[in-house]
Scaffold this motif. Structure first.
Motif, PDB file in Angstrom:
ATOM      1  N   UNK A 171       0.831  -1.200   0.000  1.00 35.20           N
ATOM      2  CA  UNK A 171       0.000   0.000   0.000  1.00 35.20           C
ATOM      3  C   UNK A 171       0.867   1.251   0.000  1.00 35.20           C
ATOM      4  N   UNK A 172       2.021   1.152   0.664  1.00 40.02           N
ATOM      5  CA  UNK A 172       2.879   2.317   0.875  1.00 40.02           C
ATOM      6  C   UNK A 172       4.325   1.977   0.538  1.00 40.02           C
ATOM      7  N   UNK A 173       4.968   2.847  -0.213  1.00 35.42           N
ATOM      8  CA  UNK A 173       6.413   2.796  -0.407  1.00 35.42           C
ATOM      9  C   UNK A 173       7.018   3.917   0.427  1.00 35.42           C
ATOM     10  N   UNK A 174       7.813   3.553   1.414  1.00 33.23           N
ATOM     11  CA  UNK A 174       8.529   4.539   2.226  1.00 33.23           C
ATOM     12  C   UNK A 174       9.978   4.553   1.758  1.00 33.23           C
ATOM     13  N   UNK A 175      10.500   5.732   1.491  1.00 31.93           N
ATOM     14  CA  UNK A 175      11.883   5.881   1.049  1.00 31.93           C
ATOM     15  C   UNK A 175      12.624   6.734   2.067  1.00 31.93           C
ATOM     16  N   UNK A 176      13.696   6.191   2.627  1.00 31.83           N
ATOM     17  CA  UNK A 176      14.478   6.989   3.569  1.00 31.83           C
ATOM     18  C   UNK A 176      15.362   6.163   4.464  1.00 31.83           C
ATOM     19  N   UNK A 199      -1.699   6.324   7.614  1.00 28.11           N
ATOM     20  CA  UNK A 199      -2.705   5.284   7.821  1.00 28.11           C
ATOM     21  C   UNK A 199      -4.111   5.837   7.611  1.00 28.11           C
ATOM     22  N   UNK A 200      -4.376   7.034   8.123  1.00 26.21           N
ATOM     23  CA  UNK A 200      -5.698   7.639   7.954  1.00 26.21           C
ATOM     24  C   UNK A 200      -6.009   7.914   6.490  1.00 26.21           C
ATOM     25  N   UNK A 201      -4.993   8.320   5.725  1.00 26.36           N
ATOM     26  CA  UNK A 201      -5.192   8.563   4.297  1.00 26.36           C
ATOM     27  C   UNK A 201      -5.537   7.268   3.565  1.00 26.36           C
ATOM     28  N   UNK A 202      -4.964   6.159   4.004  1.00 27.15           N
ATOM     29  CA  UNK A 202      -5.288   4.860   3.423  1.00 27.15           C
ATOM     30  C   UNK A 202      -6.672   4.386   3.857  1.00 27.15           C
ATOM     31  N   UNK A 203      -7.013   4.652   5.113  1.00 27.80           N
ATOM     32  CA  UNK A 203      -8.301   4.196   5.647  1.00 27.80           C
ATOM     33  C   UNK A 203      -9.481   4.910   5.004  1.00 27.80           C
ATOM     34  N   UNK A 250      -0.636   8.890  -3.889  1.00 27.04           N
ATOM     35  CA  UNK A 250      -0.507  10.076  -3.061  1.00 27.04           C
ATOM     36  C   UNK A 250       0.941  10.206  -2.594  1.00 27.04           C
ATOM     37  N   UNK A 251       1.352  11.428  -2.330  1.00 30.06           N
ATOM     38  CA  UNK A 251       2.700  11.684  -1.809  1.00 30.06           C
ATOM     39  C   UNK A 251       2.578  12.346  -0.450  1.00 30.06           C
ATOM     40  N   UNK A 252       3.257  11.778   0.551  1.00 28.72           N
ATOM     41  CA  UNK A 252       3.306  12.383   1.883  1.00 28.72           C
ATOM     42  C   UNK A 252       4.750  12.687   2.235  1.00 28.72           C
ATOM     43  N   UNK A 253       4.928  13.714   3.059  1.00 26.59           N
ATOM     44  CA  UNK A 253       6.262  14.271   3.275  1.00 26.59           C
ATOM     45  C   UNK A 253       6.424  14.786   4.696  1.00 26.59           C
ATOM     46  N   UNK A 304      -1.648  -1.967  10.308  1.00 32.65           N
ATOM     47  CA  UNK A 304      -2.279  -2.999   9.498  1.00 32.65           C
ATOM     48  C   UNK A 304      -2.166  -2.836   8.001  1.00 32.65           C
ATOM     49  N   UNK A 305      -1.264  -1.960   7.537  1.00 35.84           N
ATOM     50  CA  UNK A 305      -1.103  -1.723   6.109  1.00 35.84           C
ATOM     51  C   UNK A 305       0.162  -2.410   5.576  1.00 35.84           C
ATOM     52  N   UNK A 306       0.159  -2.659   4.285  1.00 38.98           N
ATOM     53  CA  UNK A 306       1.304  -3.300   3.629  1.00 38.98           C
ATOM     54  C   UNK A 306       2.328  -2.219   3.246  1.00 38.98           C
ATOM     55  N   UNK A 307       3.545  -2.385   3.723  1.00 37.73           N
ATOM     56  CA  UNK A 307       4.565  -1.341   3.578  1.00 37.73           C
ATOM     57  C   UNK A 307       5.850  -1.934   3.024  1.00 37.73           C
ATOM     58  N   UNK A 308       6.444  -1.235   2.072  1.00 34.37           N
ATOM     59  CA  UNK A 308       7.766  -1.582   1.561  1.00 34.37           C
ATOM     60  C   UNK A 308       8.707  -0.414   1.826  1.00 34.37           C
ATOM     61  N   UNK A 309       9.872  -0.678   2.390  1.00 34.49           N
ATOM     62  CA  UNK A 309      10.854   0.358   2.735  1.00 34.49           C
ATOM     63  C   UNK A 309      12.062   0.259   1.815  1.00 34.49           C
ATOM     64  N   UNK A 310      12.332   1.337   1.095  1.00 34.05           N
ATOM     65  CA  UNK A 310      13.578   1.471   0.343  1.00 34.05           C
ATOM     66  C   UNK A 310      14.524   2.302   1.174  1.00 34.05           C
ATOM     67  N   UNK A 311      15.611   1.699   1.615  1.00 31.88           N
ATOM     68  CA  UNK A 311      16.556   2.385   2.482  1.00 31.88           C
ATOM     69  C   UNK A 311      17.965   1.997   2.054  1.00 31.88           C
ATOM     70  N   UNK A 312      18.924   2.075   2.954  1.00 34.15           N
ATOM     71  CA  UNK A 312      20.312   1.684   2.666  1.00 34.15           C
ATOM     72  C   UNK A 312      20.861   1.004   3.915  1.00 34.15           C
ATOM     73  N   UNK A 313      21.056  -0.296   3.812  1.00 37.05           N
ATOM     74  CA  UNK A 313      21.513  -1.094   4.953  1.00 37.05           C
ATOM     75  C   UNK A 313      22.810  -1.811   4.620  1.00 37.05           C
ATOM     76  N   UNK A 314      23.747  -1.789   5.569  1.00 36.94           N
ATOM     77  CA  UNK A 314      24.971  -2.554   5.416  1.00 36.94           C
ATOM     78  C   UNK A 314      24.714  -4.034   5.663  1.00 36.94           C
ATOM     79  N   UNK A 315      25.543  -4.860   5.049  1.00 39.70           N
ATOM     80  CA  UNK A 315      25.447  -6.305   5.292  1.00 39.70           C
ATOM     81  C   UNK A 315      26.247  -6.640   6.544  1.00 39.70           C
ATOM     82  N   UNK A 316      25.775  -6.092   7.664  1.00 34.64           N
ATOM     83  CA  UNK A 316      26.459  -6.275   8.939  1.00 34.64           C
ATOM     84  C   UNK A 316      25.420  -6.554  10.019  1.00 34.64           C
ATOM     85  N   UNK A 317      25.880  -6.728  11.244  1.00 40.05           N
ATOM     86  CA  UNK A 317      24.964  -7.098  12.333  1.00 40.05           C
ATOM     87  C   UNK A 317      23.906  -6.025  12.563  1.00 40.05           C
TER      88      UNK A 317
END
Length: 298
Positions: free
Chosen positions: A4-9, A250-254, A144-147, A41-54
């Motif tokens: 439902x949501x793509x979060x980038x950050x 969430x309210x915008x999705x609801x 929609x775009x939220x910021x 309760x929404x489906x979320x995908x996060x685009x971020x930057x993670x190291x392959x570390x602990x």
């Protein structure tokens, strides 16, 4: 996963200094928003930057446990980013960052909302990619775009450059949330209502300013509305604004009527205040699940 949501950050480790030593907590404003929206309760995908570390594995595990997923394009061989948080006497935090930020431009035509903000919007080279995703989403009209600018003055560059970048992002946004501290940095000397109208002039249909223990004020359908903060004993304020933002998403999705109906708008502000209040009543960025919010709202 369809989302439902793509979060980038940014997603990072908050190293919180305490009298008993350092505590490491999963943080990063957009990552906190992703967790908060997923817990509603929404489906979320996060685009971020993670190291392959602990630390990267720990962040991914917490995000996954919340019900969100980490986009595969997020993984890198660089070290996972950190933010050292020093708590002030009033429970608020100041930060020292070690951030690596570079992400690809992803299509957002398969989601209902694209959310971004904070360091991700301003720090290059990723900031330009994020801005391009917002532009494409706005131009296509498919999402929609939220910021939330969530200004970190040490990382956003010069004032005029950062304000211009925020204005560009706001021009693509349907909903903007910022704190009173963000407003004071972006628009020094303007009162709250003037800031709301200044931002709305860029194009967003809803603009909300959080004001800590003084609640929040928003400009949306029906004009300006204010809501009190939820009375709680504050553990710390880490993640409070992110929880508020997550609740608005969430309210915008609801209920899409959020952008047209004054009563729905006011109810969303109240729900967000409760969500943020629950978050500050416990340590770290730990937003509530939907049932906890519903229980307070009755």
């Amino acid at each position: 996963m369809e989302a439902d949501v793509l979060v980038i950050g940014e997603a990072l480790i908050d190293i919180v200094e305490t009298t008993d030593g350092d505590r490491e907590l999963v943080g990063g404003s957009p990552a906190n928003v992703a967790v908060g929206v997923a817990r509603q309760g929404h489906r979320v995908r996060l685009l971020t930057r993670l190291g392959r570390d602990a630390r990267g594995e720990r962040i991914a595990a917490q995000i996954t446990a919340s019900g969100a997923v980490v986009d595969e394009a997020s993984w890198t061989d660089a070290a996972t980013s950190t933010a050292r948080a020093r708590l002030r006497a009033d429970g608020s935090a100041e930060y020292e960052f070690a951030i690596d930020w570079a992400v690809p431009v992803l299509a957002a035509d398969d989601v209902r909302i694209v959310h971004t903000g904070s360091i991700a919007l301003f720090l290059e080279p990723g900031g330009s990619a994020v801005l391009e995703v917002l532009r494409r989403a706005a131009d296509s009209g498919t999402a929609l775009v939220t910021l939330d600018p969530n200004i970190r003055s040490a990382l956003v560059g010069g004032h005029e450059v950062a304000r211009a970048r925020f204005a560009q992002a706001a021009a693509s946004a349907d909903l903007v949330k910022l704190s009173d501290e963000d407003a004071a940095w972006l628009y020094p000397g303007l009162d709250a209502e003037a800031v709301l109208h200044q931002i709305a002039a860029h194009g967003p249909r809803i603009v909300v300013m959080t004001r800590g223990g003084s609640g929040a004020i928003g400009l949306g359908p029906g004009g300006v509305a204010a809501v009190d903060a939820l009375p709680v004993t504050v553990a710390d304020t880490i993640g409070a604004g992110d929880a508020y933002m997550a609740s608005l998403v969430s309210s915008a999705l609801d209920d899409p009527a959020l952008f047209e109906d004054a009563a729905v708008f006011r109810a969303a502000l109240r729900r967000a205040a409760v969500t943020a209040g629950i978050t500050v009543s416990r340590a770290g960025a730990n937003p509530p699940v939907r049932a906890e919010v519903d229980a307070v709202l009755g």
